[in-house]
Design a protein around this motif. Structure first.
Motif, short mmCIF file in Angstrom:
data_model
loop_
_atom_site.label_atom_id
_atom_site.label_comp_id
_atom_site.label_asym_id
_atom_site.label_seq_id
_atom_site.Cartn_x
_atom_site.Cartn_y
_atom_site.Cartn_z
N GLU A 144 -2.03 11.65 0.18
CA GLU A 144 -3.36 11.63 0.80
C GLU A 144 -3.77 10.20 1.18
OE1 GLU A 144 -2.99 12.43 -2.45
OE2 GLU A 144 -4.51 11.44 -3.68
N SER A 145 -3.28 9.22 0.42
CA SER A 145 -3.60 7.83 0.78
C SER A 145 -2.76 7.37 1.96
CB SER A 145 -3.36 6.91 -0.41
OG SER A 145 -4.33 7.15 -1.40
N VAL A 170 0.82 -1.21 0.00
CA VAL A 170 0.00 0.00 0.00
C VAL A 170 0.85 1.26 0.00
CG1 VAL A 170 -1.87 -1.20 1.15
CG2 VAL A 170 -0.29 0.13 2.52
N SER A 213 3.22 5.75 -2.48
CA SER A 213 1.87 6.12 -2.88
C SER A 213 1.67 7.62 -2.70
CB SER A 213 0.84 5.40 -2.00
OG SER A 213 0.85 4.04 -2.21
N ALA A 214 0.49 8.09 -3.15
CA ALA A 214 0.16 9.50 -2.99
C ALA A 214 0.02 9.83 -1.51
CB ALA A 214 -1.14 9.80 -3.71
#
Lengths: 345, 454
Positions: A308-309, A80, A305-306
């Motif tokens: 915000e995630s 993730v 990952s970005a």
């Protein structure tokens, strides 16, 4: 290697990947130590009489499932937080991953089938338990070896990875034997002391091999360790590791006399020093690799990952992790003391 | 022969996910059934409830272990088989999976240790609480994974930037348009699977002459759950179908075998969809019924597969999986009501009823797997509907490597599924051998085969 590839750590895109690398490292370390001891017990199972096999498995029965969940968390965080690296790393490790999974499947189901299928099949499921534990431990060592050499598939690299596979089996056997010294009594406990002593050598060789190989593979790693003042500042890591090996060896030499007199004093020392050895080795490796996920190829910022995630996972992790640690501790406290025959009810 | 690595990767993932879903389907609902048995025992002190608990907790432990190990395999195969999935939609899928691990996996994994082995180490209330938390954990796990799967079917709450999905509204992502239907459908499927497993295994014990009160209570519990849930499932399934009709019309066209857009489409009971000729052969159907069900109008319009040429799933597997699922569902409704009626007020089930229930012991698996095939094959060629194609998510692992590991996995899965089924029956036989109605089984029954006097 210029350090300018590190972005501004004051921005979330800069520091969030570092935090997630830390979380992932904690999960992986927890996995290696925790599932390490129960896989180690599985490796030691071979050739023992049935009653002792039952006792050995009873010593890990209530814990193995939660131990293995740390692997899901570690791989999950890789998946993730660093999705690009997840694909690259697991793609390169395809064969040993498949082997490890088959091993973990066999080991996990053997826990149940060995007592629930027909009694005359028990021996076969116990063999599956052993074979699964051995395969999983060996495959994990091979993965470590391949990671250290940056997934180069020459004959030397493959031989090295296979050797590290064997060493990790020994390392897990050390942890498993140390755990059995705490959780069992009598003759089995004394045999566990002998198993632990026998595992020390290969474990030490494995750590030495990884320590020598990493700087040879990467000039950057070499510079990180063998420049001044780093050489002096980092010296405590190998020194402490050597000291822990000595402590474990001395304790294992003295324990047989003490234990056969019914004196449990210091029975936890072999396991604790083995855990210490794993923590230090892990730390040393992490220091070498940082900030790369694939040695000298892919940094944590390339793969992250970005933001915000990552934020929403971090919030959840910070709330839930203390709760998980709390009830895990509760479980170890409930099942403290010498292992008893597992019974439902 | 040239082997297509994408096809092999799909077969491998399908094999793994098919094997995996068998076991959560049992544990999700069986956890709650165990809690029910436990609470009834605490409330009534009637040993039959404990005897039922003791057998089914073993089935639970076995199913749980198989679910865990096959689930771990899944978490790796996301990366090894579908690297493009996380690279494209990792920002959405990542947090959902992370929340599953954090809120469900650890909860289940820790408390199942206490639930299985802690009864004489912790107070009664803590053991009951552990049982509850395990059931709750399995259900939470289902919640997150169904949220993710539904999002892949009906994505919402995101925007694409440079070819990568970014979350804009987490509530819209979790509670995406198909999520409530899909979650409800799956939880009911789990309930029905367990209902028929309880009834089937109990009927088998009854046929063997093992007719203690615990057998009877498990049989009745299974039939009652079946009779409550099977008709509910028909209603929820219908609502789910209407939702799919709205969001994934190509999937519905494949389910109904509608090649050309038509009004008053028949409900096909049998047909051989021919992908080459793009028509059905040997079609037998009830006129206008498909239109009536889907549009609630006698000659409502159903868009045909020709409107989605090159963009629709393979028709025959979806068409047939759907019929298998519905067929088993209808059988379940009939069997549950017949069984409930036949065993009313302490009556014995007849031999034929019992045999039928035995045959249906694992019918829930058939319906659940068929239903998943409808959902997952029906989403093709998309991995995430309208966002990412399956072919674009595949990795570049050599075919030989996938083929080799596939053979290994398949051998393992087939062997373990057979071992599982045999062991469930064996546990039931053993429960009958140790428990006579006059003397309920000891709560101290050993779980490792270790001597029980230790």
């Amino acid at each position: 290697m210029p350090e300018t590839l590190i972005p501004d750590l004051a921005t979330p895109a800069g520091w969030l990947p570092v935090v997630f690398l830390g979380l992932m490292a904690i999960a992986m370390l927890a996995y290696v130590v925790l599932d390490g001891y129960d896989l180690g017990v599985g490796v030691l199972l071979r050739g023992e009489p049935e009653a002792d096999r039952d006792r050995m498995i009873a010593a890990i029965g209530p814990f193995w499932d939660a131990n293995e969940t740390w692997l899901v968390l570690g791989v999950g965080l890789l998946l993730v937080a660093f999705p690009v690296a997840h694909g690259v790393i697991l793609g390169a490790l395809y064969a040993p991953v498949a082997l490890m999974l088959a091993g973990l499947i066999l080991r996990g189901v053997a826990f149940e089938f060995r007592v629930k299928s027909a009694p005359h099949h028990k021996g076969r499921w116990d063999f599956a338990f052993f074979a699964g534990s051995l395969t999983a431990a060996f495959a994990q060592g091979v993965m470590l070896g391949m990671l250290v050499t940056g997934f180069r598939n020459g004959p030397a690299e493959i031989a090295f990875a296979l050797f590290i596979g064997a060493c990790l089996v020994a390392g897990y056997a050390l942890l498993g034997a140390g755990w059995l010294v705490i959780k069992t009594r009598g003759d089995l406990q004394l045999r566990a002391v002998r198993w632990a002593r026998r595992s020390l050598g290969l474990t030490a060789l494995g750590i030495a091999a990884v320590s020598v190989a990493t700087p040879l593979v990467s000039q950057r790693v070499f510079d990180r360790w063998f420049q001044l003042p780093e050489l002096v500042l980092l010296a405590p890591i190998p020194l402490a590791t050597a000291l822990l090996f000595f402590v474990a060896w001395r304790s294992l030499s003295r324990l047989p006399v003490r234990l056969s007199q019914g004196n449990e004093y210091g029975a936890w020392v072999p396991f604790a020093s083995a855990v210490g050895i794993f923590v230090l080795a892990f730390y040393g490796l992490a220091y070498s690799l940082f900030p790369y996920l694939v040695i000298d190829r892919l940094t944590i910022w390339d793969a992250a990952s970005a933001p915000e995630s990552l934020w929403i996972i971090l919030v959840g992790a910070l709330v839930v992790m203390p709760v998980i640690l709390g009830y895990s501790a509760l479980s170890y406290w409930i099942f403290r003391g010498k292992a008893e025959a597992l019974r439902y009810g | 022969m040239e082997l297509d690595p994408i096809l092999l990767a799909r077969i491998q993932f399908a094999a793994n996910i098919t094997f995996h879903i068998l076991f959560p389907t049992i544990t999700i609902a069986l956890g709650w059934v165990l809690l029910y048995f436990k609470l009834r025992f605490v409330a009534t002190r009637d040993p039959k409830w404990m005897a039922a608990y003791m057998l089914w907790v073993k089935v639970f432990a076995l199913s749980f272990a198989l679910g865990v190990v096959s689930g771990i395999t899944m978490s790796f195969q996301f990366g090894t088989n579908w690297p493009g999935f996380m690279e494209t939609v990792g920002n959405i899928a990542g947090p959902l999976l992370a929340y599953e691990v954090l809120t469900a996996f650890f909860l289940e994994a820790v408390f199942i240790g206490i639930m299985l082995f802690g009864a004489n180490r912790v107070p009664q209330w803590l053991h009951t609480l552990a049982t509850f938390l395990v059931a709750f954990g399995t259900t939470m796990s289902a919640f997150w994974i169904m949220a993710l799967n539904s999002w892949m079917q009906t994505p919402a709450g995101f925007e694409m930037r440079d070819g990568v999905a970014h979350a804009t509204d987490w509530l819209a992502i979790v509670f995406n348009p198909s999520m409530p239907y899909r979650l409800g459908h799956m939880l009911l499927a789990s309930g029905l699977t367990v209902a028929f497993l309880l009834a089937g295994i109990s009927a088998w014990r009854w046929l063997r002459g093992d007719r203690g009160p615990d057998v009877r209570v498990a049989l009745r519990t299974g039939l009652l759950i079946g009779a409550l849930l099977a008709p509910t499932q028909a209603v929820v399934g219908d609502l789910h179908g209407l939702n799919t009709f709205e969001h994934q019309p190509a999937k519905i066209a494949a389910i109904e075998g509608v090649w050309q857009t038509e009004r008053g489409a028949p409900l096909l009971l049998f047909a051989l969809p021919d992908e080459e000729a793009r028509e059905n052969r040997l079609a037998i159907g009830i006129p206008n019924l498909a239109s009536l069900i889907l549009t609630h109008e006698w000659d409502g319009e159903i868009r045909g597969l020709d409107e989605f040429k090159g963009e629709h799933p393979p028709v025959a597997p979806v068409f047939w999986s759907f019929r298998v699922m519905v067929g088993v569902g209808l059988l379940m409704i009939a069997a549950a009501f017949w069984g409930l009626w036949a065993t009313r007020r302490g009556r014995d089930p007849g031999r034929w009823l019992a045999r039928g229930l035995v045959a249906m012991s694992f019918s829930g698996w058939v319906a659940t797997v068929a239903g998943w095939y409808v959902a997952e094959i029906g989403r093709q060629p998309w991995l995430v509907h309208g966002v990412l194609r399956t072919a674009d998510a595949a990795g570049d692992v050599p075919a030989a490597l996938i083929g080799g590991s596939l053979a290994m996995y398949l051998a393992l899965y087939v062997g373990l599924t057979i071992a599982y089924v045999l062991t469930v029956f064996r546990l039931a036989a053993k429960a009958g051998a140790t428990a006579s109605p006059a003397q309920p089984p000891s709560i101290e029954a050993p779980a490792t085969g270790a001597p029980s006097h230790a």
